[in-house]
Write an enzyme that holds these catalytic residues in place. Structure first.
Site, PDB file in Angstrom:
ATOM      1  N   HIS A 218       0.811  -1.210   0.000  1.00  0.00           N
ATOM      2  CA  HIS A 218       0.000   0.000   0.000  1.00  0.00           C
ATOM      3  C   HIS A 218       0.854   1.274   0.000  1.00  0.00           C
ATOM      4  O   HIS A 218       0.345   2.350  -0.252  1.00  0.00           O
ATOM      5  CB  HIS A 218      -1.000  -0.038   1.168  1.00  0.00           C
ATOM      6  CG  HIS A 218      -2.151  -0.947   0.873  1.00  0.00           C
ATOM      7  ND1 HIS A 218      -3.428  -0.733   1.310  1.00  0.00           N
ATOM      8  CD2 HIS A 218      -2.215  -2.092   0.145  1.00  0.00           C
ATOM      9  CE1 HIS A 218      -4.222  -1.699   0.876  1.00  0.00           C
ATOM     10  NE2 HIS A 218      -3.499  -2.535   0.171  1.00  0.00           N
ATOM     11  N   SER A 222      -0.030  -1.009  -6.262  1.00  0.00           N
ATOM     12  CA  SER A 222       0.122  -2.258  -7.003  1.00  0.00           C
ATOM     13  C   SER A 222       0.754  -2.015  -8.358  1.00  0.00           C
ATOM     14  O   SER A 222       0.537  -0.973  -8.982  1.00  0.00           O
ATOM     15  CB  SER A 222      -1.244  -2.903  -7.234  1.00  0.00           C
ATOM     16  OG  SER A 222      -1.720  -3.467  -6.049  1.00  0.00           O
ATOM     17  N   LYS A 246     -14.274  -8.586  -7.805  1.00  0.00           N
ATOM     18  CA  LYS A 246     -13.469  -9.454  -8.672  1.00  0.00           C
ATOM     19  C   LYS A 246     -12.732 -10.501  -7.835  1.00  0.00           C
ATOM     20  O   LYS A 246     -12.661 -11.668  -8.214  1.00  0.00           O
ATOM     21  CB  LYS A 246     -12.476  -8.606  -9.475  1.00  0.00           C
ATOM     22  CG  LYS A 246     -11.745  -9.421 -10.532  1.00  0.00           C
ATOM     23  CD  LYS A 246     -11.089  -8.557 -11.592  1.00  0.00           C
ATOM     24  CE  LYS A 246     -10.363  -9.431 -12.593  1.00  0.00           C
ATOM     25  NZ  LYS A 246      -9.940  -8.734 -13.790  1.00  0.00           N
ATOM     26  N   ASP A 247     -12.194 -10.084  -6.683  1.00  0.00           N
ATOM     27  CA  ASP A 247     -11.515 -11.038  -5.794  1.00  0.00           C
ATOM     28  C   ASP A 247     -12.493 -12.114  -5.313  1.00  0.00           C
ATOM     29  O   ASP A 247     -12.136 -13.288  -5.199  1.00  0.00           O
ATOM     30  CB  ASP A 247     -10.910 -10.324  -4.575  1.00  0.00           C
ATOM     31  CG  ASP A 247      -9.546  -9.688  -4.898  1.00  0.00           C
ATOM     32  OD1 ASP A 247      -8.987 -10.011  -5.963  1.00  0.00           O
ATOM     33  OD2 ASP A 247      -9.057  -8.877  -4.087  1.00  0.00           O
ATOM     34  N   GLU A 290       6.556 -33.930  -0.371  1.00  0.00           N
ATOM     35  CA  GLU A 290       5.319 -33.467  -0.995  1.00  0.00           C
ATOM     36  C   GLU A 290       5.641 -32.777  -2.323  1.00  0.00           C
ATOM     37  O   GLU A 290       6.749 -32.252  -2.501  1.00  0.00           O
ATOM     38  CB  GLU A 290       4.632 -32.463  -0.059  1.00  0.00           C
ATOM     39  CG  GLU A 290       4.096 -33.087   1.214  1.00  0.00           C
ATOM     40  CD  GLU A 290       2.772 -33.789   1.003  1.00  0.00           C
ATOM     41  OE1 GLU A 290       2.797 -34.971   0.603  1.00  0.00           O
ATOM     42  OE2 GLU A 290       1.732 -33.172   1.230  1.00  0.00           O
TER      43      GLU A 290
HETATM   44  C1  HEM Z   1       0.902 -16.149   2.617  1.00  0.00           C
HETATM   45  C2  HEM Z   1       1.380 -15.814   1.459  1.00  0.00           C
HETATM   46  C3  HEM Z   1       1.090 -14.491   0.762  1.00  0.00           C
HETATM   47  C4  HEM Z   1       0.017 -13.661   0.921  1.00  0.00           C
HETATM   48  C5  HEM Z   1      -1.191 -13.842   1.841  1.00  0.00           C
HETATM   49  C6  HEM Z   1       0.215 -12.550   0.024  1.00  0.00           C
HETATM   50  C7  HEM Z   1      -0.653 -11.483  -0.110  1.00  0.00           C
HETATM   51  C8  HEM Z   1      -0.583 -10.532  -1.087  1.00  0.00           C
HETATM   52  C9  HEM Z   1      -1.626  -9.608  -1.423  1.00  0.00           C
HETATM   53  C10 HEM Z   1      -2.992  -9.511  -0.714  1.00  0.00           C
HETATM   54  C11 HEM Z   1      -1.198  -8.856  -2.470  1.00  0.00           C
HETATM   55  C12 HEM Z   1      -2.002  -7.801  -3.234  1.00  0.00           C
HETATM   56  C13 HEM Z   1      -2.900  -8.499  -4.276  1.00  0.00           C
HETATM   57  C14 HEM Z   1      -2.125  -9.126  -5.404  1.00  0.00           C
HETATM   58  O1  HEM Z   1      -1.297  -8.433  -6.023  1.00  0.00           O
HETATM   59  O2  HEM Z   1      -2.339 -10.326  -5.673  1.00  0.00           O
HETATM   60  C15 HEM Z   1       0.149  -9.264  -2.778  1.00  0.00           C
HETATM   61  C16 HEM Z   1       0.971  -8.712  -3.743  1.00  0.00           C
HETATM   62  C17 HEM Z   1       2.276  -9.090  -4.002  1.00  0.00           C
HETATM   63  N1  HEM Z   1       2.927 -10.203  -3.494  1.00  0.00           N
HETATM   64 FE1  HEM Z   1       2.184 -11.443  -2.077  1.00  0.00          FE
HETATM   65  N2  HEM Z   1       1.400 -12.709  -0.647  1.00  0.00           N
HETATM   66  C18 HEM Z   1       1.958 -13.888  -0.239  1.00  0.00           C
HETATM   67  C19 HEM Z   1       3.144 -14.447  -0.685  1.00  0.00           C
HETATM   68  C20 HEM Z   1       4.009 -13.844  -1.600  1.00  0.00           C
HETATM   69  C21 HEM Z   1       5.259 -14.409  -2.074  1.00  0.00           C
HETATM   70  C22 HEM Z   1       5.791 -15.785  -1.654  1.00  0.00           C
HETATM   71  C23 HEM Z   1       5.810 -13.494  -2.952  1.00  0.00           C
HETATM   72  C24 HEM Z   1       7.116 -13.554  -3.709  1.00  0.00           C
HETATM   73  C25 HEM Z   1       8.139 -14.248  -3.427  1.00  0.00           C
HETATM   74  C26 HEM Z   1       4.918 -12.372  -3.034  1.00  0.00           C
HETATM   75  C27 HEM Z   1       5.121 -11.235  -3.803  1.00  0.00           C
HETATM   76  C28 HEM Z   1       4.184 -10.249  -4.031  1.00  0.00           C
HETATM   77  C29 HEM Z   1       4.378  -9.106  -4.898  1.00  0.00           C
HETATM   78  C30 HEM Z   1       5.641  -8.745  -5.686  1.00  0.00           C
HETATM   79  C31 HEM Z   1       3.169  -8.383  -4.878  1.00  0.00           C
HETATM   80  C32 HEM Z   1       2.858  -7.074  -5.645  1.00  0.00           C
HETATM   81  C33 HEM Z   1       2.193  -7.494  -6.899  1.00  0.00           C
HETATM   82  C34 HEM Z   1       1.857  -6.377  -7.801  1.00  0.00           C
HETATM   83  O3  HEM Z   1       1.498  -5.318  -7.338  1.00  0.00           O
HETATM   84  O4  HEM Z   1       1.971  -6.636  -9.020  1.00  0.00           O
HETATM   85  N3  HEM Z   1       3.839 -12.611  -2.215  1.00  0.00           N
HETATM   86  N4  HEM Z   1       0.486 -10.302  -1.920  1.00  0.00           N
END
Ligand code: HEM
Length: 439
Positions: A218, A222, A246-247, A290
């Site tokens: 935030h 994004s 959408k989500d 796994e």
């Molecule tokens: C419990 C695991 C995770 C949760 C709950 C989570 C949650 C979120 C949420 C709510 C967003 C915003 C919505 C979206 O862009 O889809 C987001 C964005 C993002 N996440 Fe995660 N995430 C997780 C794991 C990860 C992992 C493992 C990575 C990378 C190694 C990652 C990298 C990113 C990035 C780079 C964004 C920004 C995406 C964009 O704006 O294009 N996330 N995450």
């Protein structure tokens, strides 16, 4: 209360206003999740963050109820799980949701990561957001590994034995670390106890890191499928109702698929061997982790030769951890000024090659190393395929990506989202000079 100043602020009416003027949680939620301006061009891959959040909560909830019936003791663990399946009301549902939930959590995590790699979401200014994601990945892997030991089946026991033993490869302190992990001199009751304690704890740690992850998101805002920053209100939409809806649709579709497995094929991703109670004197023919660990397991096994003074076993362990740690430095390995693969004609190809390579690594990890790759061709074994795919995994990050940053000629990038989405597409617009303005 002195001059009543706090009463006047705050949104809403009644109790909501009373709370909000003292602790502005509702104002915060309104700003960050309702009015929050998100790029108007998200595709379905932007659903996975919300899906992951849902799954994390589901895993914690089902886990807490399972823990009320589970016994972390080697004499009781296996039977306590059978009791959950047969005697506890809806115990079968709790267990199948939790076991399949782990699988679907990793499906969602891998899609989420590959989405980030395709659209360059790891690049400035989102490096820290990405790195927090890698921390989550590591924590999720540790949690899943320890959770798998709890049912105390054959694969639980032997998987734990093989993986914990790896640490013995570390020079000088290796054996002490293994003894510490085991709480003794083999995988036994103290091991099960500490794994249960940590398996209960880590998801809450993940939850904390997810909060930081979303706060970081935030701050930067994004990314989006075009990889260009929003230039104004014409490029964005308020998060609610557009993306909450959408989500919800994406989540409903994902949960439907997961439910199909939970109710109709609950052991599809499972290992039959794990329905046999752990027997320390009876080693299974093939010890496989796994599915979500298989690519990393393949990398571990592919280093079966000494590299200078590093022995094969240690080399394998280093390679396996390096395969994840390289993700931390990805933002600095990729120097291309363009984020989205849409405008990177060569990177796009290498992205798909990398994805296929990762799938083949998974295949390699699940097979015995001396099995032939093609039946009848004895000379080309799984281990050879492992050498090639392991090499390519690292070559992608350490050679291909840095070189593309220098030599690739990106396509013209649209000046803004609204221009590309609402106006006549990207044609004729060139803004390649500074496509990452915020960087
Ligand atoms: C419990 C695991 C995770 C949760 C709950 C989570 C949650 C979120 C949420 C709510 C967003 C915003 C919505 C979206 O862009 O889809 C987001 C964005 C993002 N996440 Fe995660 N995430 C997780 C794991 C990860 C992992 C493992 C990575 C990378 C190694 C990652 C990298 C990113 C990035 C780079 C964004 C920004 C995406 C964009 O704006 O294009 N996330 N995450």
């Amino acid at each position: 209360m002195s001059a009543g100043t706090h009463q006047s602020g705050g949104m809403g009416t009644g109790v909501v206003k009373w709370i909000d003027s003292r602790l502005p949680v509702f104002t915060y939620l309104q700003k960050e999740y309702a009015e929050f301006e998100a790029p108007r061009n998200f595709n379905w891959f932007w659903n996975f963050g919300a899906i992951l959040t849902f799954l994390l909560v589901m895993m914690i909830m089902t886990g807490i109820f399972l823990a009320m019936q589970y016994q972390p003791n080697t004499a009781l663990a296996f039977d306590s799980v059978e009791r959950i399946m047969r005697d506890v009301n809806y115990g079968w549902l709790l267990r199948y949701l939790h076991a399949n939930g782990a699988t679907f959590f990793f499906i969602a995590i891998y899609i989420h990561i590959f989405r980030g790699m395709y659209y360059g979401s790891y690049k400035a200014p989102r490096e820290l957001l990405w790195m927090l994601g890698v921390v989550i990945l590591l924590l999720a892997m540790a949690t899943a590994f320890m959770g798998y030991v709890l049912p105390w089946g054959q694969m639980s026991f032997w998987g734990a034995t093989v993986i914990t033993n790896l640490f013995s490869a570390i020079p000088l302190v290796g054996d002490s670390i293994v003894t510490l992990l085991w709480g003794g001199f083999s995988v036994d009751n103290p091991t099960l106890n500490r794994f249960f304690a940590l398996h209960y704890l880590l998801p809450f740690l993940i939850f904390g890191v997810v909060i930081l992850h979303v706060i970081a998101l935030h701050v930067t805002g994004s990314n989006n499928p075009l990889g260009v920053d929003p230039k104004g209100p014409q490029d964005t939409l308020p998060f609610h109702p557009y993306y909450t809806m959408k989500d919800s649709v994406g989540l409903a579709a994902f949960v439907t698929i997961m439910a199909a497995f939970v109710f109709f094929a609950p052991n599809f991703f499972g290992e039959p061997e794990n329905y046999l109670e752990a027997a320390p004197l009876n080693t299974p023919a093939h010890i496989v982790p796994e599915w979500y660990f298989l690519p990393f397991f393949a990398i571990l096994r592919s280093i079966d030769f000494d590299i200078l003074f590093i022995e094969a076993k240690l080399g394998g362990v280093i390679a396996m951890f390096a395969a994840i740690f390289v993700l931390f430095v990805l933002p600095w390995l990729d120097r291309s000024p363009v984020r989205s693969a849409k405008f990177r004609p060569v990177y796009k190809w290498f992205f798909w090659i990398f994805l296929i390579n990762a799938v083949i690594l998974g295949y390699v990890g699940g097979k015995p190393t001396d099995a032939p790759v093609f039946s009848g061709v004895e000379g080309f074994q799984i281990i050879h395929l492992g050498y090639i795919t392991t090499f390519w995994y690292f070559a992608h990050f350490l050679i291909v990506i840095p070189l593309l940053g220098i030599f690739e000629r990106p396509k013209p990038v649209p000046k803004s989202i609204s221009e590309a989405v609402l106006g006549g597409g990207a044609a004729g617009t060139t803004a390649t000079a500074k496509p990452m303005e915020k960087a």
